[in-house]
Enzyme design. Structure first.
Site, PDB file in Angstrom:
ATOM      1  CD  GLU A  68      -3.060  -0.572   2.324  1.00 51.97           C
ATOM      2  OE1 GLU A  68      -2.863   0.180   3.264  1.00 51.97           O
ATOM      3  OE2 GLU A  68      -4.080  -1.400   2.392  1.00 51.97           O
ATOM      4  CG  ASP A 112      -4.079   8.615   7.864  1.00 55.26           C
ATOM      5  OD1 ASP A 112      -4.213   7.456   8.019  1.00 55.26           O
ATOM      6  OD2 ASP A 112      -4.425   9.331   6.950  1.00 55.26           O
TER       7      ASP A 112
END
Length: 264
Positions: free
Chosen positions: A50, A61
């Site tokens: 990824e 995040d």
């Protein structure tokens, strides 16, 4: 897409009784050269990669990924730069571009899809695009050679889960716990139930991420899921210890995922 590189990778792993190790790395962190070296090192050990596109407002995040994103942005990393990085690395493992929607739209959706296809990118995960929110974007991705990967939460209702996964491709990314990304001391106690709910809604492989930070946690997830995603812990190791430490960390995780050889 049944014949995508992601589908083939997971089918091969399943045939060998293995769980996919899927590391996440932020493009351009901690600097461009090290970022490329880290991706090549990860490829030696991982099954799927990824690659995160830095974005100025990474709401999903936690502190570690946010810091990596901001540092990469300060050094000029962009979506175009991310594609150039993937191109230079000549990665052989399936690559999933992990992005928020805004950088894709600003770059141009069709332009991005064409460029990603030319590079052999396997999939796209859009963190802030709920299923059904923009059918035009979803249809464009599905019409491309990139798998449209869905991110689902443990709190997603069964009816919504079936709807969200109706057009999913590649694999399903199941969030292991609520909140933002970041290393965690413990896995959710109801993780097995969450995985089973996803399996009832789709035949796609299930990869679990958010919070996995040790070989023991990875091994526990591997007993239930098809893939283990490790992001914040790896990014933190890379930032503090460099590529060598990141490689060693991934080897520890790989050892935790691989079944022990049978004793004669």
């Amino acid at each position: 897409m049944s014949d995508s590189s992601l589908a083939r990778a997971f089918a091969d792993l399943r045939a060998r009784g293995r769980t996919a190790l899927i590391p996440y790395l932020t493009a351009g962190y901690p600097d461009l050269r090290t970022s490329g070296d880290a991706l090549r090192a990860a490829e030696e050990i991982a099954d799927v990669l990824e690659v995160g596109v830095p974005f100025s407002d990474p709401l999903a995040d936690g502190p570690t990924i946010q810091r990596s994103t901001f540092q990469a942005l300060q050094q000029g990393m962009t979506l175009g730069g991310t594609l150039e990085l993937i191109d230079r690395c000549r990665l052989r493992r399936p690559v999933v571009v992990f992005s928020y929607l805004n950088p894709i739209l600003r770059y141009g959706l069709d332009r991005f899809l064409r460029a990603a296809e030319d590079l052999g990118v396997a999939g796209l995960l859009l963190t802030d695009l709920p299923a059904g929110a923009d059918p035009g974007v979803e249809d464009a991705v599905r019409a491309s050679r990139l798998d449209l990967i869905r991110l689902v939460a443990p709190t997603t209702r069964p009816d919504r889960l079936r709807q969200a996964l109706a057009g999913a491709e590649g694999f399903v990314y199941l969030v292991a716990r609520l909140g933002v990304t970041g290393a965690s001391r413990a896995l959710a106690t109801d993780l097995a139930e969450s995985i089973e709910r996803v399996r009832q809604a789709t035949p796609l492989p299930v990869a679990v991420g958010f919070g996995i930070s040790t070989a023991e946690q990875a091994a526990a997830v591997a007993r239930q899921a098809d893939g283990v995603v490790v992001g914040s812990a790896l990014v933190d190791v890379l930032g503090t210890g460099g590529v060598g430490a990141a490689r060693d960390f991934l080897r520890e995780l790989r050892a935790g995922l691989d079944p022990a050889p049978a004793v004669a």
